[in-house]
Every structure is written in C-alpha cells, then in structure tokens.
Design a protein around this motif. Structure first.
Motif, PDB file in Angstrom:
ATOM      1  N   SER A 278       0.868  -1.180   0.000  1.00  0.00           N
ATOM      2  CA  SER A 278       0.000   0.000   0.000  1.00  0.00           C
ATOM      3  C   SER A 278       0.900   1.223   0.000  1.00  0.00           C
ATOM      4  O   SER A 278       2.047   1.159   0.453  1.00  0.00           O
ATOM      5  N   SER A 280      -0.136   3.975   1.566  1.00  0.00           N
ATOM      6  CA  SER A 280      -0.660   4.780   2.677  1.00  0.00           C
ATOM      7  C   SER A 280      -0.008   4.332   3.983  1.00  0.00           C
ATOM      8  O   SER A 280      -0.086   3.151   4.348  1.00  0.00           O
ATOM      9  N   ASP A 281       0.587   5.265   4.708  1.00  0.00           N
ATOM     10  CA  ASP A 281       1.227   4.921   5.993  1.00  0.00           C
ATOM     11  C   ASP A 281       0.222   4.319   6.974  1.00  0.00           C
ATOM     12  O   ASP A 281       0.546   3.404   7.732  1.00  0.00           O
ATOM     13  N   ARG A 282      -1.001   4.873   6.945  1.00  0.00           N
ATOM     14  CA  ARG A 282      -2.034   4.378   7.859  1.00  0.00           C
ATOM     15  C   ARG A 282      -2.333   2.898   7.588  1.00  0.00           C
ATOM     16  O   ARG A 282      -2.400   2.081   8.502  1.00  0.00           O
ATOM     17  N   GLU A 323      -9.454   0.860   4.229  1.00  0.00           N
ATOM     18  CA  GLU A 323      -8.805   1.671   3.185  1.00  0.00           C
ATOM     19  C   GLU A 323      -9.802   2.699   2.640  1.00  0.00           C
ATOM     20  O   GLU A 323     -10.865   2.349   2.133  1.00  0.00           O
ATOM     21  N   GLN A 326      -8.766   8.132  -0.137  1.00  0.00           N
ATOM     22  CA  GLN A 326      -7.482   8.854  -0.042  1.00  0.00           C
ATOM     23  C   GLN A 326      -6.309   7.873   0.110  1.00  0.00           C
ATOM     24  O   GLN A 326      -5.257   8.047  -0.515  1.00  0.00           O
ATOM     25  N   ASP A 327      -6.504   6.828   0.926  1.00  0.00           N
ATOM     26  CA  ASP A 327      -5.439   5.813   1.067  1.00  0.00           C
ATOM     27  C   ASP A 327      -5.127   5.193  -0.289  1.00  0.00           C
ATOM     28  O   ASP A 327      -3.968   4.989  -0.644  1.00  0.00           O
ATOM     29  N   ASP A 330      -3.222   7.493  -2.445  1.00  0.00           N
ATOM     30  CA  ASP A 330      -1.812   7.517  -2.021  1.00  0.00           C
ATOM     31  C   ASP A 330      -1.044   6.362  -2.668  1.00  0.00           C
ATOM     32  O   ASP A 330       0.131   6.499  -3.031  1.00  0.00           O
ATOM     33  N   THR A 331      -1.721   5.202  -2.791  1.00  0.00           N
ATOM     34  CA  THR A 331      -1.068   4.058  -3.432  1.00  0.00           C
ATOM     35  C   THR A 331      -0.781   4.362  -4.904  1.00  0.00           C
ATOM     36  O   THR A 331       0.328   4.100  -5.413  1.00  0.00           O
TER      37      THR A 331
END
Ligand code: SF4
Length: 478
Positions: A278, A280-282, A323, A326-327, A330-331
């Motif tokens: 992914s 996304s850091d989250r 997810e 926005q996540d 980000d990917t």
C-alpha cells in the motif's frame, strides 16, 4: 498401470513450484515415473493458501482426481503445502483417497513416505510437525541437464506476521538454511548447466537473523551467522554463474550492503521485486508491515543510485480493511512515483485466523474491484510504455526454450527481418526478466546444458525491434 507413477499439481508461489520440482526429482531418483492425471497411481497436490477460498479449490481438485482415477483401484492422493498444514488429518476423513498430508517442514520426508504408502496399501501418514531446524533435503539433481534458470531455497517460514498473511502459521517460524548448503547446491546447479539462479525465501533479507542461522555459524565465518549480503557475494562469485536474482525481500529488513550489491556485483540482475502492499502509511501500519512510505521511497532512491537502470516490481493489496479513497489515491501516487515495471495486485480477502480477518471496515466487493481496475489500468499502460522504451536497445537474452507461439513456430520458414529465413524461434529473458522472442539460425549440436536444442542455456546478444503487450521481440546482433 505401473505401480510407481506419479503426477503433481502445483498451486501458488515459486517456493511451491521449487518444492514440487524437488519432489519430482526425488521420486524419479527412487524409480518413479511421471504420468498424466488419470494414469498415475500417486496424485500429489501442492497447495497454496494465499489466494481466495483455498480449501474449496483443493477440495475441487481432489474431486477431479477422484473422478480421473476412478478406474485405478490402487491410485491415491497426497496433499502438501500450506492448505495441508492448515487442514491436516481432516483431509483423511473427508477424502478417503488422501493417504498422505505434509506441510513445509514435512516435505523432506515425503518421498520416503510415498514409497511406504505404495508398499503398504492400508497406511496413512501425516507429516505436519514444525521442526526447529531447517529441513535439509537430499540433493536430488537430475543426472542430466538442469534448466538454464534454477531456483534455490535459502530459508523456510517467516516471523513477520503481517496482519493479512497466513504464511507464518502454515510455513512456521523463520529458519535459515546453512550458507554452505546453499552455495553447494548453487555450485552443483551451475556445474549441471544452470546459468541463472534465483535465491528463494519468504523474507530473504532477514536470512541469517534467526536461531537456526546462529547454530550454523562456523569458525570460518568468525562464529557469526552469515548475512544475506554475504550469501549474495558468495553465490555471485561462483564461476560460470551469469545471472543471480532473489525473491522476496521485505523492505523493513533490506540492509545497505544488499543495496550496494546491486552496484558492485556484475551478475546480480538489475531487477528487484519489492513488495509495497500500500502507499498509505495508515494502511501499512494496520497491515503490520513495519515500514512507512518515507522508508520505502528512501530504499527506492538508494537502489536507483546504486544501479541506475534497475527495474522494480511490486505487490499491492487493494481494499485492505479501512482503506479510504485517499489511502488508495496515495497508493496510485506512490506507484507513479516509483514507476514499477510490473505489479501483482489483488483485492483483499479474509484469511481465517489472521488479524486482518477480525478488523472492522471491510469494503464492498464492488468497491475493491473498481479500485483494482483503476490500478491495473495504470499499470498495464505503464508496463507497455516500459517495454516500448526498450525498442532499439541492445541487450543479452538467456534462452530457455523454443517459442511456443504459433507465429514463432520453429522451422516455419518465418523471416522476421533478421535475415534468417527458415530459422528457429526461441524465447528467453533479458537481465530485467522481460520475455524476449528471437529468431536464430538452426543449431543442431547440443547446448551448454547438454540438451538436444543447441541454443538452450546460451546467452545471445540481441537488439530489441518490437514491443508487444507483455513481451519483446529482438534480432540477433552480429
Ligand atoms: S513478510 Fe508478511 S506477507 Fe511475507 S510471508 Fe511473512 S507474514 Fe506473509
């Protein structure tokens, strides 16, 4: 029907393919012969639990085997690999024709067990225990040639417990194989005709960082466990080894010395599969991947600095629980920033028993599918662009077989502009692992691998003249 015939069906990763190839060689060494499904007495299914509904797939394959062997009273089935480890002896109750189940650590004993099952018709065996030590297997090199590209296991299992992954439960905890055994197997493969070796493990970068590695440490190594970078150097130094690759590294464990190796080892190929999962850091945190995108991009920059022409590929899980749009964006941004030459992308689905299966925020199947389609559309365009960029470049192709495509059929009098009417169409791979087709003059003598096809295992200079959707076409350079 011969008493000692077998057929192997393999699912899943390259480690499973490698395990099946070893098992086939081990059985042949014991006097067994391969036979088609429906004619073999021993029917082996090497299973994978990474994909969706793995149990159902194995049950359906066992149903096919039962149907195909209904006229062979002695025929029986063997289930190996990750699903065997999960379901275990449960297969015996559900499928009477299953007489052996074995997991990753049990595979070393499978050939002997199969031999016993052939001799003792009432017997059933399960080999499911995890061992503390790397289960070293008999060297079972074919007496004849080996393929030009060979695979060598360097470890078993994984300690990472990523939230979505079943591997640590099915393959057990990480155990590094002794460096001397790895180098010895590689040397024997090269001696028998391999030109390219891929070192295999679930997380190759953490090779040497486990209790088993410490146990293997010798005074020759200063009493310290051999690191993955040191192992790479040892294998790369083998005379006659033209190409070296490894899979799969985990970004959290990649050492500076491994990155440096791409700049210093001439035969380490400029292609690396570096799973991102992914952008996304989250989501990376929820996945338990133990790196963030700053760390991932830093590794990418350092790899590109060490080897400017390096091509990267990756794995992506789309629609992990929680997810957001926005996540996912980000990917996509990260994928464009890295410029992956290829990616293997899948919609998230639950694996029972994993942490992710219990997470809230599951996405609708339609949403996951829509995101996956967007991602794959970008990737397909970008991959084609990467291939087009190679037109006009010179490269070297390791030939691994004659082309199977009808329009590239051998001896068809096909002239592709290379000025070789009546030549043979061959396929191989460039140093980046891209498939390349090339027409070559017929060559009757035996190749370096000893095979009847004269070009097998040779590395030829080629100019790329055409990019197709998933492959390249080249012409032989004078
Ligand atoms: S590193 Fe993570 S994804 Fe890879 S095998 Fe281990 S647990 Fe599974």
């Amino acid at each position: 029907m011969s008493d000692r015939t077998f057929h192997i069906l393999t699912f899943g990763c390259q480690m499973n393919v490698n395990d099946s190839e070893w098992l086939a060689r081990a059985l042949v060494a014991r006097g067994f012969t391969q036979a088609p499904l429906g004619k073999a007495r021993v029917n082996i299914v090497n299973t994978c639990s990474v994909r969706d509904k793995p149990e159902q797939k194995v049950y359906s394959v066992l149903g096919r085997i039962r149907q195909a062997t209904r006229k062979l009273p002695d025929a029986f089935a063997v289930v190996g690999g990750c699903v065997a480890q999960q379901i275990g002896a449960g297969f015996f109750t559900r499928f009477p024709q299953v007489r052996l189940v074995f997991g990753g650590d049990g595979s070393a004993m499978a050939p002997q067990a199969i031999e016993r099952l052939c001799a003792e018709p009432g017997l059933r065996v399960s080999l499911l225990d995890f061992s503390e030590e790397y289960p070293e297997r008999d060297a079972q090199l074919q007496s004849g040639p080996v393929p030009p590209s060979a695979f060598v296991n360097i470890m078993q299992g994984c300690d990472n417990f990523c939230a979505y992954c079943i591997v640590p439960y099915t393959r057990g905890r990480q155990k590094s194989r002794a460096a001397d055994a790895v180098v010895r197997e590689c040397a024997e493969l090269v001696e028998h005709g391999a030109r390219e070796i891929t070192l295999l493990g679930q997380n190759v970068n953490s090779y040497g960082q486990d209790a088993e590695a410490a146990r293997h440490a010798t005074t020759a190594d200063g009493g310290k466990a051999v690191t993955f970078a040191e192992l790479l150097h040892r294998v790369a130094a083998l005379p006659g080894l033209a190409r070296l690759r490894f899979v799969t590294p985990h970004p959290k464990d990649i050492a500076p010395e491994v990155i440096d190796a791409f700049g210093t080892l001439d035969n380490l190929c400029p292609r690396l599969h570096l799973p991102m999962q992914s952008g996304s850091d989250r989501i990376l945190k929820a996945m338990g991947r133990k790196y963030d995108m700053a760390r991932y991009m830093d590794i990418v920059q350092r790899l590109k600095a060490a080897r400017p022409d390096i091509q990267l590929s990756t794995d992506i899980i789309v629609g992990f629980p929680g997810e957001t749009e926005q996540d996912f964006e980000d990917t996509l941004v990260a994928m464009r920033a890295v410029g992956f030459a290829a990616s293997f992308s899948f919609c998230y689905s639950d694996r029972p028993g994993t942490r992710a299966a219990m997470l809230p925020g599951k996405l609708e199947a339609a949403e996951k599918a829509a995101r996956l389609a967007r991602l794959q559309e970008w990737q397909n365009d970008y991959t084609e662009q990467c291939l087009r960029n190679m037109v006009g470049t010179d490269t070297e192709v390791l030939l691994d077989g004659m082309s199977k495509k009808p329009d590239m059929a051998p001896g068809g009098g096909h002239d592709d502009g290379a000025g070789i009417p009546g030549g043979e169409s061959w396929q191989g791979r460039d140093p980046y692992g891209q498939p390349v087709n090339v027409v070559l003059p017929a060559r009757p003598e035996r190749g370096p691998a000893g095979g009847p096809e004269g070009w097998l295992g040779r590395i030829v200079p080629v100019t790329i003249v055409e990019a197709k959707k998933h492959s390249l076409r080249g012409v032989l350079r004078a």
